[in-house]
Motif scaffolding. Structure first.
Motif, mmCIF file in Angstrom:
data_model
loop_
_atom_site.group_PDB
_atom_site.id
_atom_site.type_symbol
_atom_site.label_atom_id
_atom_site.label_comp_id
_atom_site.label_asym_id
_atom_site.label_seq_id
_atom_site.Cartn_x
_atom_site.Cartn_y
_atom_site.Cartn_z
ATOM 1 N N ARG A 192 0.826 -1.205 0.000
ATOM 2 C CA ARG A 192 0.000 0.000 0.000
ATOM 3 C C ARG A 192 0.860 1.255 0.000
ATOM 4 O O ARG A 192 0.586 2.218 -0.738
ATOM 5 C CB ARG A 192 -0.906 -0.013 1.234
ATOM 6 C CG ARG A 192 -1.767 1.231 1.394
ATOM 7 C CD ARG A 192 -2.517 1.183 2.706
ATOM 8 N NE ARG A 192 -1.625 0.893 3.821
ATOM 9 C CZ ARG A 192 -0.844 1.810 4.389
ATOM 10 N NH1 ARG A 192 -0.823 3.060 3.946
ATOM 11 N NH2 ARG A 192 -0.060 1.470 5.393
ATOM 12 N N SER A 226 -1.784 -0.605 -8.014
ATOM 13 C CA SER A 226 -2.672 0.130 -8.911
ATOM 14 C C SER A 226 -3.116 1.412 -8.242
ATOM 15 O O SER A 226 -3.040 1.554 -7.018
ATOM 16 C CB SER A 226 -3.897 -0.707 -9.298
ATOM 17 O OG SER A 226 -4.752 -0.859 -8.184
ATOM 18 N N PRO A 263 -9.793 -4.474 -6.341
ATOM 19 C CA PRO A 263 -8.510 -4.153 -6.993
ATOM 20 C C PRO A 263 -7.727 -5.428 -7.297
ATOM 21 O O PRO A 263 -7.876 -6.448 -6.625
ATOM 22 C CB PRO A 263 -7.785 -3.289 -5.945
ATOM 23 C CG PRO A 263 -8.860 -2.820 -5.012
ATOM 24 C CD PRO A 263 -9.906 -3.896 -5.008
ATOM 25 N N TYR A 273 -6.100 2.429 -7.998
ATOM 26 C CA TYR A 273 -7.400 2.293 -7.336
ATOM 27 C C TYR A 273 -7.240 1.995 -5.844
ATOM 28 O O TYR A 273 -8.112 2.352 -5.055
ATOM 29 C CB TYR A 273 -8.213 1.188 -8.018
ATOM 30 C CG TYR A 273 -8.422 1.445 -9.480
ATOM 31 C CD1 TYR A 273 -9.318 2.402 -9.914
ATOM 32 C CD2 TYR A 273 -7.687 0.744 -10.445
ATOM 33 C CE1 TYR A 273 -9.497 2.657 -11.260
ATOM 34 C CE2 TYR A 273 -7.869 0.997 -11.793
ATOM 35 C CZ TYR A 273 -8.765 1.947 -12.197
ATOM 36 O OH TYR A 273 -8.934 2.206 -13.524
ATOM 37 N N GLN A 274 -6.132 1.352 -5.472
ATOM 38 C CA GLN A 274 -5.931 1.052 -4.057
ATOM 39 C C GLN A 274 -5.502 2.283 -3.265
ATOM 40 O O GLN A 274 -5.465 2.240 -2.036
ATOM 41 C CB GLN A 274 -4.885 -0.060 -3.898
ATOM 42 C CG GLN A 274 -3.497 0.330 -4.359
ATOM 43 C CD GLN A 274 -2.514 -0.824 -4.337
ATOM 44 O OE1 GLN A 274 -1.348 -0.658 -4.644
ATOM 45 N NE2 GLN A 274 -2.979 -2.000 -3.987
ATOM 46 N N THR A 275 -5.183 3.383 -3.966
ATOM 47 C CA THR A 275 -4.752 4.609 -3.284
ATOM 48 C C THR A 275 -5.885 5.597 -3.102
ATOM 49 O O THR A 275 -5.667 6.691 -2.590
ATOM 50 C CB THR A 275 -3.622 5.282 -4.076
ATOM 51 O OG1 THR A 275 -4.123 5.699 -5.362
ATOM 52 C CG2 THR A 275 -2.474 4.323 -4.299
ATOM 53 N N ARG A 325 -13.867 6.756 -2.673
ATOM 54 C CA ARG A 325 -14.289 5.461 -3.213
ATOM 55 C C ARG A 325 -15.799 5.265 -3.008
ATOM 56 O O ARG A 325 -16.521 4.855 -3.934
ATOM 57 C CB ARG A 325 -13.510 4.341 -2.534
ATOM 58 C CG ARG A 325 -13.778 2.958 -3.109
ATOM 59 C CD ARG A 325 -13.168 1.899 -2.198
ATOM 60 N NE ARG A 325 -11.757 2.123 -2.010
ATOM 61 C CZ ARG A 325 -10.809 1.616 -2.786
ATOM 62 N NH1 ARG A 325 -11.149 0.842 -3.802
ATOM 63 N NH2 ARG A 325 -9.535 1.859 -2.546
ATOM 64 N N SER A 356 -5.365 -8.204 -7.145
ATOM 65 C CA SER A 356 -4.612 -8.715 -6.006
ATOM 66 C C SER A 356 -3.144 -8.891 -6.373
ATOM 67 O O SER A 356 -2.819 -9.418 -7.439
ATOM 68 C CB SER A 356 -5.196 -10.063 -5.556
ATOM 69 O OG SER A 356 -5.168 -10.986 -6.623
#
Length: 751
Positions: free
Chosen positions: A354, A517, A511, A519-521, A527, A513
């Motif tokens: 992350r 990416s 997201p 999108y995980q931020t 979101r 795995s």
């Protein structure tokens, strides 16, 4: 006879008898009723004998059992006595065991206590021995520090740690522990210059010695911090050099991709070097260090990436193109990092994974927030260039077709930029922007529509109006087709947006795995808001699809409403174009009273001829098909769709030209009816003339395959009715028409 078969679990009497009978006939070579009778007698006799034998055996066995019962009862009583004696012996034995346990328990506890005391005494003895050698170790350690003997210091400090561990039971342990930590700090300070140098020079041999030293004093985390600090300092210098080199070059926008390439090469080199440095049990820690360097470096770069990009954007006219290049640089860097992790089979911790994603993408989220405003500015500028007044309706319609094509090209480019710059994270905001852009583009349709309407009203002379009207009719058809084209492309555009919204929701919820990416931020609030907006659009799309597949998919519903309004208005202009000559001729149908003979003289109907105005209307209606068929004989699918949206009659299985002609005739009858009802007084001759005119119009419409409307037919009946029969013949007609015609003809009501 097979007697054993009787005891089988699956014994069947019928099968057994049949089998034995078959065997009997084969042995005797005889068949028939006599043979069957003999077989039955033989087998019945054998079975009776077998039953007697069984009964005899059962009786003999039961007699033996009865005879042996007293003996069995006697043996059971003896066995019961033996069991009672055994129970008494076991109870006595249990009491003896409990007594032994009670006697030996105290002894065992005493032995355990003595063993514990012996262990403590042994530890105390060793502690005292170590305490005696503590002072010597301290003196030797100080001597090694004075001689800068790093290896000696390391050895003595290792011995000192063992001695400290042995003196744990003695008073003053905390002070000795603090003393050892101070020595570790001094050793770390002594080793740090050479440690930094070997890390900077990538000297593997010296670095391995330092790893052994720091591992021996249990300070490997501090060594890793030294490693990361050195690498971050090197990479920070590369960052400054990259920016300085880019200043002297014209395409400054490539600085980020260039630095990412350098960073990736450095990471791959350091990954191999760290694996050699931290071998064995430290391998997992070694593989994560280069990625941890990147995670800590990128947010701490000076100047920051966003500050330098903002500076470049201020001096550039191609801001969206620059942002797309920087976003692409981020994506390419992440792709290479993911590829490196996959090929090396490195599994980073969830926190480091992350942190690495945030270090790459977090700075760019502010540009994602700014993107909709920049996109709106660019699209507005492009659309403004389309909002130009054209001199003639033909130029306006052609310009409208070109502007529609260009608009959707620009919208596709905007959506492509939204994907490349924001990975569709700004798609919902872009949809809001596009709603305003569509509204501005629809002003082109409104402007062209007003121009067509004004052109219709500007033709005063009949000849000029007639020639211009056919051209205007072509322009309105082109306008309708252009509106249908606009709606069709809008529908396809909405479908593309729905697919992208569904894909975006999937990526936000699940997201990829193991892969880094953007999108995980995303922040949790952002979101949740995006998912709520997407769900709202999907619900609107489902509701719209359930209502009608031709309408909006729920993204731009107001645009569809406006298009439908423009379609109806343009169709009205088309009808007005075709009705204008009719309206001009109808304006002259106001028969003055003095034109006709006196009211007392009744002229026969055959002496009247249709008036010039009504014959001109008839001639005009008869020429309409030859003007409409070239336009609507085989209309394009778009024009057919536009006409169907304007009026449901176009959906019938008949040519569009016939539908339009029927609408013109319908409106002509309404206008003629309204014109007639404006007449205040109608003498008998005038009524006869008016009925002749209506009959002429009816005959013209019959030639076209049409009829006058019901109201006009009733007016004709009322005009032709004799005054004395007016009441009877008016039965079934609209009361309003009955009253109006009666008043015009000055017929006295008998009611």
């Amino acid at each position: 006879m097979d007697i054993l078969a009787l005891s089988e679990p699956s014994f069947s009497a019928a099968d057994w008898i049949n089998a034995n009978y078959k065997k009997y006939t084969e042995e005797n070579n005889k068949k028939g009723s006599a043979t069957a009778t003999a077989f039955i007698q033989s087998y019945v006799a054998k079975l009776q004998l077998y039953v007697q034998q069984v009964n005899y055996a059962v009786e003999e066995s039961s007699q033996q059992v009865v005879a042996s019962m007293p003996r069995i009862a006697k043996e059971a009583a003896t066995l019961q006595c033996d069991v009672a004696a055994l129970q008494q012996k076991m109870s006595a034995m249990r009491q003896e065991v409990a007594a032994v346990q009670e006697e030996t328990g105290d002894c065992m506890a005493t032995l355990e206590r003595l063993n514990t005391l012996q262990t403590k005494l042994q530890a105390a003895k060793e502690s005292l021995q170590e305490s005696d050698g503590w002072g010597n170790l301290l003196a030797e350690l100080e001597d090694c520090f004075e001689r800068n003997d790093m290896k000696g210091v390391c050895d003595k400090l290792t011995a000192l740690q063992k001695s400290l561990q042995a003196q744990e039971q003695l008073p003053g342990h905390a002070e000795r522990q603090t003393q050892v930590e101070d020595f570790k700090n001094r050793l770390e300070a002594m080793a740090s210059p050479s440690l930094v140098q070997c890390f900077a020079e990538s000297n593997l041999e010296q670095a391995q010695r330092h790893v052994q030293i720091f591992a021996s004093i249990q300070r490997l985390p501090q060594l890793q911090q030294y490693y990361r600090a050195v690498q971050k300092n090197v990479l920070q210098q590369q960052w400054k050099q990259t920016l300085e080199l880019q200043v002297s070059e014209t395409p400054q926008q490539h600085f980020l991709a260039l630095y990412y390439d350098q960073l990736l090469e450095h990471c791959q080199r350091q990954l191999k070097w760290c694996v050699q440095l931290f071998a064995g049990e430290l391998l997992d820690m070694a593989q994560s260090q280069p990625f941890l360097v990147i995670a800590e470096l990128l947010p701490a770069l000076q100047p920051t990436r966003d500050a330098h990009i903002l500076q470049l954007l201020k001096s550039s006219n191609e801001r969206l193109e620059l942002l797309a290049q920087y976003a692409q640089a981020n994506q390419n860097f992440v792709l290479h990092l993911n590829s490196t992790l996959e090929q090396s089979q490195i599994s980073l911790s969830a926190d480091l994974h992350r942190q690495l994603g945030e270090s790459i993408f977090e700075y760019f989220h502010k540009f994602i927030q700014q993107y909709p405003r920049l996109e709106e500015t660019q699209l507005s500028t492009q659309v403004d260039r389309l909002l130009s007044n054209q001199a003639t309706p033909s130029d306006a319609v052609r310009h409208l077709e070109d502007s529609t094509r260009k608009l959707y090209e620009w919208l596709q480019q905007a959506c492509a930029r939204c994907d490349s710059i924001t990975n569709d994270l700004a798609l919902c905001k872009l949809i809001t922007v596009l709603g305003g852009i569509f509204k501005r583009q629809l002003e082109n349709f409104s402007r062209t529509q007003r121009q067509l309407s004004l052109s219709l009203g500007s033709g005063n002379s009949e000849g000029m109006a007639r020639s211009e009207n056919w051209s205007l009719l072509q322009y309105t058809m082109s306008q309708l087709q252009c509106l249908a084209e606009f709606q069709l492309q809008l529908h396809q555009f909405e479908q593309q947006l729905h697919l992208r919204l569904v894909a975006l929701a999937s990526r936000l919820q699940r997201p990829a795995s193991g892969a880094i990416s953007i999108y995980q931020t995303c922040e949790p609030a952002l979101r949740a808001q995006l998912l709520a907006n997407i769900a709202d659009y999907q619900q609107k799309g489902s509701d719209a699809t359930a209502a009608t597949s031709a309408d909006s998919l729920g993204i731009f519903p107001q645009v569809y409403v406006t298009i439908k309004t423009y379609l109806a208005e343009t169709h009205d202009i088309t009808l007005n174009i075709l009705l204008q000559p009719i309206e001009a001729h109808l304006a002259h149908i106001r028969p003055p009273i003095e034109v006709y003979p006196t009211a007392g003289i009744n002229m026969p109907a055959f002496s009247f001829a249709p008036q010039e105005s009504i014959t001109q209307i008839g001639q005009y209606l008869l020429t309409l098909p030859q003007h409409l068929e070239p336009l609507l004989l085989a209309p394009s699918a778009l024009l057919k769709q536009a006409l169907e949206l304007c009026n449901i009659k176009y959906t019938q299985a008949m040519p569009c030209a016939d539908v339009l002609l029927s609408l013109v005739v319908e409106q002509c009858c309404v206008m003629y009816q309204a014109q007639i009802l404006q007449i205040k007084s109608l003498p008998a001759s005038a009524a006869t003339q008016l009925s002749v005119d209506i009959e002429y119009l009816s005959n013209v419409l019959e030639e076209l395959g049409l009829t006058i409307n019901l109201q006009l037919a009733q007016i004709l009946t009322l005009l032709k009715a004799a005054p004395e029969q007016y009441l009877n013949l008016s039965s079934g007609c609209e009361p309003r028409l009955v009253t109006a015609i009666r008043q015009m003809r000055n017929i006295i009501s008998t009611q």
